[in-house]
Write an enzyme that holds these catalytic residues in place. Structure first.
Site, PDB file in Angstrom:
ATOM      1  N   GLU A  88      37.940  54.677  39.911  1.00  0.00           N
ATOM      2  CA  GLU A  88      37.605  53.112  39.273  1.00  0.00           C
ATOM      3  C   GLU A  88      36.612  53.334  38.379  1.00  0.00           C
ATOM      4  O   GLU A  88      35.576  53.796  38.702  1.00  0.00           O
ATOM      5  CB  GLU A  88      37.525  52.290  40.332  1.00  0.00           C
ATOM      6  N   CYS A  98      39.015  43.817  38.930  1.00  0.00           N
ATOM      7  CA  CYS A  98      39.682  45.125  40.126  1.00  0.00           C
ATOM      8  C   CYS A  98      41.259  45.247  39.478  1.00  0.00           C
ATOM      9  O   CYS A  98      41.676  46.429  40.075  1.00  0.00           O
ATOM     10  CB  CYS A  98      39.827  44.190  41.264  1.00  0.00           C
ATOM     11  N   LYS A 131      28.022  34.737  51.043  1.00  0.00           N
ATOM     12  CA  LYS A 131      27.238  35.705  50.518  1.00  0.00           C
ATOM     13  C   LYS A 131      27.507  36.236  49.164  1.00  0.00           C
ATOM     14  O   LYS A 131      28.442  37.064  48.857  1.00  0.00           O
ATOM     15  CB  LYS A 131      27.187  36.871  51.323  1.00  0.00           C
ATOM     16  N   GLU A 169      39.445  42.889  49.842  1.00  0.00           N
ATOM     17  CA  GLU A 169      40.144  43.035  48.464  1.00  0.00           C
ATOM     18  C   GLU A 169      39.149  44.181  47.815  1.00  0.00           C
ATOM     19  O   GLU A 169      38.060  43.680  47.366  1.00  0.00           O
ATOM     20  CB  GLU A 169      40.224  41.575  47.872  1.00  0.00           C
TER      21      GLU A 169
HETATM   22  P1  NDP Z   1      29.920  45.864  46.069  1.00  0.00           P
HETATM   23  O1  NDP Z   1      31.028  46.490  46.736  1.00  0.00           O
HETATM   24  O2  NDP Z   1      28.714  46.682  46.520  1.00  0.00           O
HETATM   25  O3  NDP Z   1      29.449  44.417  46.347  1.00  0.00           O
HETATM   26  C1  NDP Z   1      30.468  43.386  46.650  1.00  0.00           C
HETATM   27  C2  NDP Z   1      29.691  42.613  47.633  1.00  0.00           C
HETATM   28  O4  NDP Z   1      29.374  43.092  48.916  1.00  0.00           O
HETATM   29  C3  NDP Z   1      28.287  42.124  47.010  1.00  0.00           C
HETATM   30  O5  NDP Z   1      28.020  40.712  47.409  1.00  0.00           O
HETATM   31  C4  NDP Z   1      27.455  42.929  47.571  1.00  0.00           C
HETATM   32  O6  NDP Z   1      25.847  42.187  47.778  1.00  0.00           O
HETATM   33  C5  NDP Z   1      27.730  42.831  49.068  1.00  0.00           C
HETATM   34  N1  NDP Z   1      27.462  44.091  49.872  1.00  0.00           N
HETATM   35  C6  NDP Z   1      26.702  45.042  49.450  1.00  0.00           C
HETATM   36  N2  NDP Z   1      26.542  45.944  50.559  1.00  0.00           N
HETATM   37  C7  NDP Z   1      27.039  45.388  51.535  1.00  0.00           C
HETATM   38  C8  NDP Z   1      26.943  45.587  52.894  1.00  0.00           C
HETATM   39  N3  NDP Z   1      26.106  46.601  53.494  1.00  0.00           N
HETATM   40  N4  NDP Z   1      27.451  44.773  53.891  1.00  0.00           N
HETATM   41  C9  NDP Z   1      27.970  43.705  53.279  1.00  0.00           C
HETATM   42  N5  NDP Z   1      27.969  43.298  51.996  1.00  0.00           N
HETATM   43  C10 NDP Z   1      27.514  44.143  51.166  1.00  0.00           C
HETATM   44  O7  NDP Z   1      30.028  46.176  44.511  1.00  0.00           O
HETATM   45  P2  NDP Z   1      28.839  46.489  43.561  1.00  0.00           P
HETATM   46  O8  NDP Z   1      28.498  45.329  42.888  1.00  0.00           O
HETATM   47  O9  NDP Z   1      27.935  47.670  43.947  1.00  0.00           O
HETATM   48  O10 NDP Z   1      30.227  47.316  42.446  1.00  0.00           O
HETATM   49  C11 NDP Z   1      30.351  48.556  42.689  1.00  0.00           C
HETATM   50  C12 NDP Z   1      31.743  48.877  42.418  1.00  0.00           C
HETATM   51  O11 NDP Z   1      32.661  47.860  43.230  1.00  0.00           O
HETATM   52  C13 NDP Z   1      32.164  48.501  40.989  1.00  0.00           C
HETATM   53  O12 NDP Z   1      31.707  49.539  40.219  1.00  0.00           O
HETATM   54  C14 NDP Z   1      33.607  48.270  41.421  1.00  0.00           C
HETATM   55  O13 NDP Z   1      34.190  49.655  41.264  1.00  0.00           O
HETATM   56  C15 NDP Z   1      33.684  47.728  42.590  1.00  0.00           C
HETATM   57  N6  NDP Z   1      33.954  46.062  42.443  1.00  0.00           N
HETATM   58  C16 NDP Z   1      35.170  45.617  42.723  1.00  0.00           C
HETATM   59  C17 NDP Z   1      35.609  44.298  42.951  1.00  0.00           C
HETATM   60  C18 NDP Z   1      36.749  43.860  42.949  1.00  0.00           C
HETATM   61  O14 NDP Z   1      36.880  42.673  42.322  1.00  0.00           O
HETATM   62  N7  NDP Z   1      37.561  44.498  43.558  1.00  0.00           N
HETATM   63  C19 NDP Z   1      34.409  43.513  42.288  1.00  0.00           C
HETATM   64  C20 NDP Z   1      33.107  44.109  42.187  1.00  0.00           C
HETATM   65  C21 NDP Z   1      32.938  45.400  42.188  1.00  0.00           C
HETATM   66  P3  NDP Z   1      24.979  42.557  46.335  1.00  0.00           P
HETATM   67  O15 NDP Z   1      25.719  42.224  45.251  1.00  0.00           O
HETATM   68  O16 NDP Z   1      23.925  41.829  46.751  1.00  0.00           O
HETATM   69  O17 NDP Z   1      24.764  44.300  46.681  1.00  0.00           O
END
Ligand code: NDP
Length: 503
Positions: free
Chosen positions: A396, A296, A187, A262
């Site tokens: 963050e 991250c 996904k 992660e």
């Molecule tokens: P999310 O944690 O929301 O998204 C990560 C993944 O999870 C995406 O594929 C997202 O889908 C999916 N997702 C969202 N909701 C659900 C759910 N209920 N159950 C299962 N999967 C889900 O990150 P965001 O894109 O909202 O980013 C927000 C913050 O996350 C950033 O500002 C940053 O702080 C952090 N982040 C950290 C990362 C890292 O590498 N550690 C990477 C990205 C973000 P979809 O995109 O379709 O919502």
């Protein structure tokens, strides 16, 4: 997305992606998600908006493929050869993958290149592990016992990938899952799904059987959520925010599936006075702005020793002012933030920092880009005089913003580095080996870099301490996440009274 984004210049500029289930594209409900470039504001891609039914179909395909043994029963060497072919096919398409990640993330292609190439390197290394799936034999259990510990693939795995490094993070999960003999449902993020669909198509081209790699595009809820909840998924490997990670954990309880998380970070860059300051200036800046700070392990907190702080900050601010911001095709150092809401969040944090008493040493706001009026560009920003209780020190931000806090001596540096809830990757800059080793051992994070930063190699396992999650990716430990151990105990010969029962 709430914004004022424009329609594309022409509809031929839009890449269109369907789900990829059981070796075939599928449009599911027919609903689509438009991806607006955060650089130009134009639509660059459309993805199928998946439903729970699409996830159910993909999990069924992955389960059938797993149970058939078409992948999991292959000798490890054969799986390794298939993964080598996949790496080779991906390499043939590397420019395409870079171009579509850059367009969807909003980053310059020259910035996207390294992570995409590193992702392909993960597949190379995973291929080499496929034939190492073996266990232990115990012959020291008494004369009539033999014990076997056998490592087996876990089964069907759900891989939930974020938007910041779409190809890299996919490959650092998928390669190891496939090497272990698992089948997968991916996904990707609703903002950056293109490369995941292409990798699945290319996996088929490389000879990896139908149903082994499936992709369902769509929103976190329902697609990600259904995948995390699904009773026939054996493990979910998630990368993203801590808040969503907690939701994934909650969803996973339905069948007690394994979860690897992660999550976020708030990495410290600790610069001691005895560091090579030329190296440290470049490294600290790179860590702060790489991929627009949407990383991250972004070096979001600079901790600098008092005696060199002023000189170091002068040099850092000057270099930050030289950085070029631009679009995917530009010769630029960083691009736009992922979408307007995220840009507003990052700008809000800069304001919060100033209200908390920080002073701005560089940047400080949105960049009105001369070429991209709609662009979500934030200037590389240095917030000085930040204290450990400030929100910008603790939370963050996920943008090109670095806070600065001064320290005196190693004890104070370690205390400052460890005071946040996260523990993903910290960096130490010093030429004193004793200090480097002492400090690295006292830092609470899954990775510590010394005199380099945001570096990596597939052999080197990666993962978090504390709120940065658990489970490991990459390396041998990352591979073993996708396996489970079966114990087989065999008794040879007959021993009357063995069970201590009266006859
Ligand atoms: P999310 O944690 O929301 O998204 C990560 C993944 O999870 C995406 O594929 C997202 O889908 C999916 N997702 C969202 N909701 C659900 C759910 N209920 N159950 C299962 N999967 C889900 O990150 P965001 O894109 O909202 O980013 C927000 C913050 O996350 C950033 O500002 C940053 O702080 C952090 N982040 C950290 C990362 C890292 O590498 N550690 C990477 C990205 C973000 P979809 O995109 O379709 O919502």
């Amino acid at each position: 997305m709430t914004d004022t984004l424009r329609d594309p210049a022409t509809s031929s500029d839009i890449r269109r992606y369907q789900h990829f289930i059981d070796g075939k594209p599928g449009s599911g409900s027919g609903e689509v998600i438009a991806r607006y470039s955060p650089v130009s504001g134009q639509v660059v891609a459309e993805y199928a908006a998946g439903t729970e039914a699409d996830i159910d179909a993909a999990v069924l395909a992955a389960r059938n493929a797993f149970n058939s043994g078409v992948w999991s029963d292959l000798p490890g060497l054969a799986r390794g050869r298939a993964l080598n072919r996949l790496a080779s096919v991906l390499r043939n398409h590397v420019d395409e993958l870079i171009a579509l990640d850059a367009a969807e993330v909003g980053t310059p292609q020259r910035v996207a290149r390294g992570p995409v190439e590193a992702g392909i390197g993960q597949i190379d290394f995973a291929a080499s592990l496929a034939s190492t799936l073996h266990g232990e034999i115990h012959t020291n259990l008494g004369p009539d016992f033999t014990g076997l510990l056998v490592r087996e693939p876990l089964g069907v795995v759900g891989l939930i990938v974020p938007w910041n490094f779409p190809t890299l993070i996919l490959c650092q999960k998928l390669g190891y899952a496939l090497a272990a003999g698992c089948t997968a449902v991916v996904k990707p993020s609703e903002f950056t799904s293109g490369s995941a669909v292409r990798v699945a198509e290319l996996a088929l081209e490389a000879g990896i059987p139908e149903g082994v790699v499936n992709v369902v595009t769509g929103y976190g809820n329902p697609v990600g959520q259904r995948l995390a909840e699904h009773p026939d998924v054996d493990l979910v490997s998630f990368t993203g925010s801590t808040a969503t990670g907690q939701r994934v954990l909650e969803s996973s309880k339905s069948n007690l599936k394994r979860v690897s998380l992660e999550l976020g970070g708030k990495a410290a860059q600790i610069v001691f006075a005895d560091a090579d300051l030329d190296d440290a200036v470049e490294g600290v800046l790179f860590a702060a702005i790489h991929n627009q700070g949407e990383c991250c392990v972004a070096g979001a907190r600079l901790l600098v020793e008092d005696s060199v702080a002023d000189e170091f900050l002068d040099r850092l601010a000057k270099r930050a002012g030289d950085l070029r911001l631009g679009g995917p095709d530009d010769e630029a150092d960083l691009g736009a933030l992922i979408h307007p809401d995220h840009m507003r969040k990052v700008l809000d944090y800069i304001n919060v920092g100033v209200q908390e008493g920080a002073s701005i040493r560089a940047g400080g706001g949105q960049l009105d880009h001369p070429e991209y009026a709609q662009g979500c560009f934030v200037q590389p920003t240095i917030l000085d005089n930040v204290t450990p209780t400030d929100r910008v020190f603790q939370e963050e931000i996920f943008g090109p913003v670095v806070t600065v806090t001064r320290f005196s001596g190693a004890d104070e540096a370690i205390e400052l580095a460890n005071v946040v809830e996260y523990g993903l990757g910290n960096t130490v800059w010093t030429k004193n080996i004793d200090k480097a080793l002492t400090v690295t051992r006292r830092l609470h994070s899954g990775t510590v870099w010394v005199n380099t930063t945001i570096d990596g190699s597939p052999q080197l396992t990666f993962g978090g301490y504390k709120a940065s999650g658990y489970g490991r990716e990459m390396g041998k430990a990352g591979f073993e996440e996708y396996t489970q151990i079966k114990t087989i105990q065999i008794r040879t010969g007959t021993r009357v009274g063995k069970f201590g029962l009266l006859s």
